[in-house]
Scaffold this motif. Structure first.
Motif, PDB file in Angstrom:
ATOM      1  N   ALA A 207       4.150   8.778  14.329  1.00 37.63           N
ATOM      2  CA  ALA A 207       3.943   7.385  14.747  1.00 37.63           C
ATOM      3  C   ALA A 207       4.451   7.169  16.168  1.00 37.63           C
ATOM      4  CB  ALA A 207       4.641   6.442  13.781  1.00 37.63           C
ATOM      5  N   ASN A 208       5.570   7.780  16.493  1.00 31.60           N
ATOM      6  CA  ASN A 208       6.090   7.688  17.857  1.00 31.60           C
ATOM      7  C   ASN A 208       5.150   8.359  18.848  1.00 31.60           C
ATOM      8  OD1 ASN A 208       7.841   7.110  19.932  1.00 31.60           O
ATOM      9  ND2 ASN A 208       9.106   8.912  19.570  1.00 31.60           N
TER      10      ASN A 208
ATOM     11  N   ALA B  83       0.832  -1.211   0.000  1.00 32.43           N
ATOM     12  CA  ALA B  83       0.000   0.000   0.000  1.00 32.43           C
ATOM     13  C   ALA B  83       0.864   1.258   0.000  1.00 32.43           C
ATOM     14  CB  ALA B  83      -0.928  -0.004   1.209  1.00 32.43           C
ATOM     15  N   ILE B  84       1.904   1.262   0.808  1.00 33.01           N
ATOM     16  CA  ILE B  84       2.806   2.408   0.829  1.00 33.01           C
ATOM     17  C   ILE B  84       3.570   2.493  -0.494  1.00 33.01           C
ATOM     18  CG2 ILE B  84       4.787   3.426   2.010  1.00 33.01           C
ATOM     19  CD1 ILE B  84       2.204   3.545   3.649  1.00 33.01           C
TER      20      ILE B  84
ATOM     21  N   GLY C 224       6.682   3.219   9.949  1.00 34.86           N
ATOM     22  CA  GLY C 224       5.760   4.096  10.667  1.00 34.86           C
ATOM     23  C   GLY C 224       4.358   3.510  10.749  1.00 34.86           C
ATOM     24  N   ALA C 225       3.884   2.910   9.658  1.00 36.64           N
ATOM     25  CA  ALA C 225       2.563   2.276   9.662  1.00 36.64           C
ATOM     26  C   ALA C 225       2.536   1.081  10.600  1.00 36.64           C
ATOM     27  CB  ALA C 225       2.182   1.849   8.247  1.00 36.64           C
TER      28      ALA C 225
ATOM     29  N   ILE D 205      -3.536   7.105   8.044  1.00 39.06           N
ATOM     30  CA  ILE D 205      -2.830   8.093   8.859  1.00 39.06           C
ATOM     31  C   ILE D 205      -1.464   8.389   8.258  1.00 39.06           C
ATOM     32  CG2 ILE D 205      -1.744   8.467  11.103  1.00 39.06           C
ATOM     33  CD1 ILE D 205      -4.034   6.878  12.345  1.00 39.06           C
ATOM     34  N   THR D 206      -0.742   7.346   7.893  1.00 42.31           N
ATOM     35  CA  THR D 206       0.595   7.511   7.334  1.00 42.31           C
ATOM     36  C   THR D 206       0.542   8.290   6.027  1.00 42.31           C
ATOM     37  OG1 THR D 206       1.277   5.429   8.335  1.00 42.31           O
ATOM     38  CG2 THR D 206       2.646   6.277   6.575  1.00 42.31           C
ATOM     39  N   ALA D 207      -0.366   7.929   5.152  1.00 41.98           N
ATOM     40  CA  ALA D 207      -0.466   8.610   3.854  1.00 41.98           C
ATOM     41  C   ALA D 207      -0.873  10.068   4.012  1.00 41.98           C
ATOM     42  CB  ALA D 207      -1.451   7.880   2.960  1.00 41.98           C
ATOM     43  N   ALA D 208      -1.818  10.338   4.898  1.00 44.08           N
ATOM     44  CA  ALA D 208      -2.281  11.716   5.074  1.00 44.08           C
ATOM     45  C   ALA D 208      -1.171  12.610   5.630  1.00 44.08           C
ATOM     46  CB  ALA D 208      -3.491  11.744   6.002  1.00 44.08           C
TER      47      ALA D 208
END
Length: 159
Positions: free
Chosen positions: A146-147, A22-23, A60-61, A105-108
Motif C-alpha cells: 500500500a505504501n 469487507a476485510i 492498507g485498503a 488488491i488488499t485481499a489478493a
C-alpha cells in the motif's frame, strides 16, 4: 497536494465501514478455515490475531483508496474538456469502482503471502505459531504494498 479524507466525517464514515466489513468478511472466512481445516484450537489465536489483521488490512485498503482517488482527480483535471468516450462494460465498471479495487488488491496480496508464509512456517513450527506468523507477514506485506502504491502510483508525498 494529496487527497486527505476525514474518515470520521459523515460523508466517508460509511465507506470506512464498507472497507472494515469487507476485510472482516475475508478474515471470517480465514477464521473458519483455521478452525476446521487447519485445526487450530486456540480461540485467542483465531480471534484476537485476525482482529488486529482486520484493522491493519483496512488501513492498507484506505491508503490504496486515497491513492486511487488522487490519480482519478489528476485525470479529471487533465481531461475535463475532452469528448466522452464509448461506454465501458458493466464488469469493468464494477472492477474499477474505487471501493472494490482496493479491497481486491488488499485481499489478493494478503491471501497470497499468507499462504506462502504458512506453507513455509508449518514445516518448522507448530500450527498456531505458523498461523500467527503468516497473519503478521501477510499484514506487513500489505502495508508495504500500500505504501508503494501510494508513492509510485498515486505519487503522493506526505510532509
Amino acid at each position: 497536494m494529496p487527497v486527505r479524507i476525514r474518515w470520521i466525517s459523515k460523508d466517508y464514515f460509511g465507506i470506512l465501514l464498507m472497507f472494515f466489513g469487507a476485510i472482516g468478511l475475508i478474515q471470517t472466512v480465514l477464521i473458519i478455515i483455521a478452525q476446521f481445516f487447519l485445526i487450530i484450537a486456540s480461540y485467542y489465536v483465531v480471534i484476537l490475531i485476525p482482529f488486529g489483521a482486520i484493522i491493519t488490512l483496512t488501513y492498507g485498503a484506505i491508503i490504496i483508496y486515497e491513492s486511487i482517488l488522487q490519480v482519478q482527480r489528476r485525470k479529471q483535471l487533465k481531461t475535463q474538456y475532452r469528448k466522452s468516450r464509448a461506454q465501458k462494460s458493466v464488469i469493468i465498471k464494477i472492477l474499477y469502482f474505487p471501493i472494490v479495487f482496493p479491497i481486491m488488491i488488499t485481499a489478493a496480496i494478503f491471501i497470497s503471502f499468507f499462504i506462502i508464509a504458512y506453507s513455509i512456517s508449518i514445516t518448522f513450527l507448530d500450527v498456531r505459531i505458523a498461523f500467527i506468523i503468516s497473519e503478521i507477514v501477510g499484514c506487513i506485506v500489505v502495508l508495504l504494498a500500500a505504501n508503494a502504491i501510494e508513492i509510485y502510483y498515486g505519487k503522493v508525498r506526505r510532509y
